[in-house]
Write an enzyme that holds these catalytic residues in place. Structure first.
Site, PDB file in Angstrom:
ATOM      1  N   GLU A  85     -15.556-117.621  34.529  1.00 34.67           N
ATOM      2  CA  GLU A  85     -16.100-116.171  34.584  1.00 34.67           C
ATOM      3  C   GLU A  85     -15.283-115.158  35.204  1.00 34.67           C
ATOM      4  O   GLU A  85     -15.824-114.374  35.973  1.00 34.67           O
ATOM      5  CB  GLU A  85     -17.426-116.259  35.146  1.00 34.67           C
ATOM      6  N   GLU A 138     -21.051-125.480  27.718  1.00 33.51           N
ATOM      7  CA  GLU A 138     -22.184-125.284  28.315  1.00 33.51           C
ATOM      8  C   GLU A 138     -23.152-125.109  27.371  1.00 33.51           C
ATOM      9  O   GLU A 138     -23.922-123.845  27.306  1.00 33.51           O
ATOM     10  CB  GLU A 138     -22.200-124.205  29.419  1.00 33.51           C
TER      11      GLU A 138
HETATM   12  O1  9MR Z   1     -27.269-124.579  36.155  1.00 32.01           O
HETATM   13  C1  9MR Z   1     -26.612-124.455  37.221  1.00 32.01           C
HETATM   14  C2  9MR Z   1     -27.580-124.057  38.221  1.00 32.01           C
HETATM   15  O2  9MR Z   1     -27.989-125.417  38.559  1.00 32.01           O
HETATM   16  C3  9MR Z   1     -26.627-123.887  39.670  1.00 32.01           C
HETATM   17  O3  9MR Z   1     -27.769-123.581  40.454  1.00 32.01           O
HETATM   18  C4  9MR Z   1     -26.045-122.429  39.315  1.00 32.01           C
HETATM   19  C5  9MR Z   1     -25.224-122.026  40.653  1.00 32.01           C
HETATM   20  O4  9MR Z   1     -24.384-123.092  40.868  1.00 32.01           O
HETATM   21  O5  9MR Z   1     -25.111-122.816  38.349  1.00 32.01           O
HETATM   22  C6  9MR Z   1     -25.717-122.915  37.017  1.00 32.01           C
HETATM   23  O6  9MR Z   1     -24.599-123.027  35.928  1.00 32.01           O
HETATM   24  C7  9MR Z   1     -23.827-122.221  35.783  1.00 32.01           C
HETATM   25  C8  9MR Z   1     -22.459-122.715  35.400  1.00 32.01           C
HETATM   26  O7  9MR Z   1     -21.783-123.344  36.690  1.00 32.01           O
HETATM   27  C9  9MR Z   1     -21.585-121.522  34.849  1.00 32.01           C
HETATM   28  N1  9MR Z   1     -22.029-120.804  33.821  1.00 32.01           N
HETATM   29  C10 9MR Z   1     -23.602-120.468  33.823  1.00 32.01           C
HETATM   30  C11 9MR Z   1     -24.416-121.639  34.231  1.00 32.01           C
HETATM   31  C12 9MR Z   1     -25.684-121.235  34.221  1.00 32.01           C
HETATM   32  O8  9MR Z   1     -26.106-120.038  35.406  1.00 32.01           O
END
Ligand code: 9MR
Length: 359
Positions: free
Chosen positions: A153, A260
């Site tokens: 990102e 994802e």
């Molecule tokens: O689903 C993930 C959540 O459990 C975590 O708390 C969060 C922060 O680390 O990240 C979420 O995953 C994200 C991913 O790493 C990057 N793309 C968006 C995902 C959803 O927020």
């Protein structure tokens, strides 16, 4: 068969299969797929959830940690590296013959507070820290982690341009991205190195910014080997746009990972708590529409990305009980192929049948 016959056969078989769900064990996704099929899961609850493990082992041959491999987990304090959980993940995936995908090395949202604080005081330090962090991490798991989301990102949520408010960008400028790839490649020359982002399948300004960077990297020999499309899509995300961006990305010759995947009915503004509840309940008609959309996504992937570049399709949590969507956006949605009770939905059969189809 022409296209409408294919669609008719697909809908009938999806309906019949759904009707007989749970009578027998469902077919395994990984067994019918030509490319790896994965899901992200948060490791601690997963290790304590035998039914979830059974389903995971049945369907998936690739594993992505939901949050366990991010910087705030690995190095929550200065000079501290916690490897135990990653070691357990490595053992689990090895034992179950699954590919381990590393998510993620550098992500503004996963940068621990102490790194931000120190970088503000001592900007020169950040590059040294990034090099040390990436090289310690990637070389420790050399040959164990198959591929990495090196930078996640790095572009603005909407429209063109880099995410300039990221501490990495603010401190090091745009070169932090290529440096991260170079450091990772030095540590494990065989690892598949991805740039990963969201909305690039639909926001063409954002997509073009990313492509400009990727193509520049390729021209200058920055060791990038793949593009990750997070693919958090909605039912109304146009297939033509998805096909267009995937095709253009595949034209680079790089690996393409749908990293994802989930498909929502409602909408949001991409921010925490920013959900807009359009549908309060999931009807049978919506279930069938979602099955079709999952099938179309698989068809687009298979027909636009050459086989040798299909790194795989990974769900971001594959069931409606654990999905991040509802928590994050404050929504009630049903984005996954399995439901709240860990049972396959029509979406599952849509996805499965599409993997089995010839295109
Ligand atoms: O689903 C993930 C959540 O459990 C975590 O708390 C969060 C922060 O680390 O990240 C979420 O995953 C994200 C991913 O790493 C990057 N793309 C968006 C995902 C959803 O927020």
């Amino acid at each position: 068969m022409n296209k409408s016959t294919v669609l008719f056969v697909f809908l009938i078989s999806t309906f019949l299969l759904t009707a007989q769900t749970q009578q027998t064990e469902v077919e395994s996704l990984k067994k019918v797929s030509d490319f790896p099929i994965g899901s992200s899961l948060r490791f601690i609850p997963f290790m304590n959830d035998a039914p979830l493990q059974k389903i995971q082992q049945h369907h998936f041959n690739s594993y992505t940690a939901g949050s366990d491999m991010k910087m705030y987990q690995i190095s929550p304090r200065p000079n501290v590296y916690y490897w135990d959980r990653v070691d357990s993940i490595v053992s689990y995936t090895k034992k179950n013959n699954q590919r381990l995908f590393g998510h993620t090395l550098i992500w503004h949202s996963a940068t621990p507070w102490w790194v931000e604080k120190k970088a503000k005081k001592d900007p020169v330090w950040l590059d040294k820290f990034m090099k040390e962090y990436i090289q310690k991490y990637v070389s420790r798991y050399k040959g164990k982690v198959h591929g990495w989301d090196v930078v996640n990102e790095g572009f603005n949520t909407k429209g063109a341009g880099y995410r300039t408010e990221s501490i990495w960008y603010k401190t090091m400028g745009e070169t932090y991205i290529e440096k991260a790839f170079r450091y990772a490649h030095e540590a494990d020359p065989d690892a598949v190195l991805f740039y990963n982002d969201f909305n690039i399948e639909r926001d063409t300004l954002k997509f073009n910014s990313m492509m400009k960077m990727v193509e520049d990297f390729q021209r200058r020999g920055v060791p990038i080997s793949g593009i990750g499309f997070q693919m958090h899509i909605r039912m109304d995300t146009p297939n033509e746009v998805i096909a267009h961006t995937l095709k253009r990305a595949a034209d680079t010759g790089l690996q393409i990972h749908l990293s994802e995947v989930d498909i929502i009915f409602n909408t949001h503004d991409d921010s925490k708590g920013g959900g807009v509840q359009l549908y309060n309940e999931l009807t049978d008609a919506m279930r069938m529409d979602q099955a079709k959309k999952y099938a179309e996504l698989v068809e687009i992937y298979q027909t636009t990305v050459p086989k040798a570049q299909q790194y795989g399709i990974t769900f971001w949590g594959f069931n409606d009980r654990d999905t991040w969507i509802n928590r994050f956006f404050k929504l009630k949605d049903w984005p996954c192929i399995y439901d709240e009770n860990l049972k396959p939905k029509p979406a599952f059969y849509g996805f499965l049948n599409a993997l089995k189809a010839d295109y």
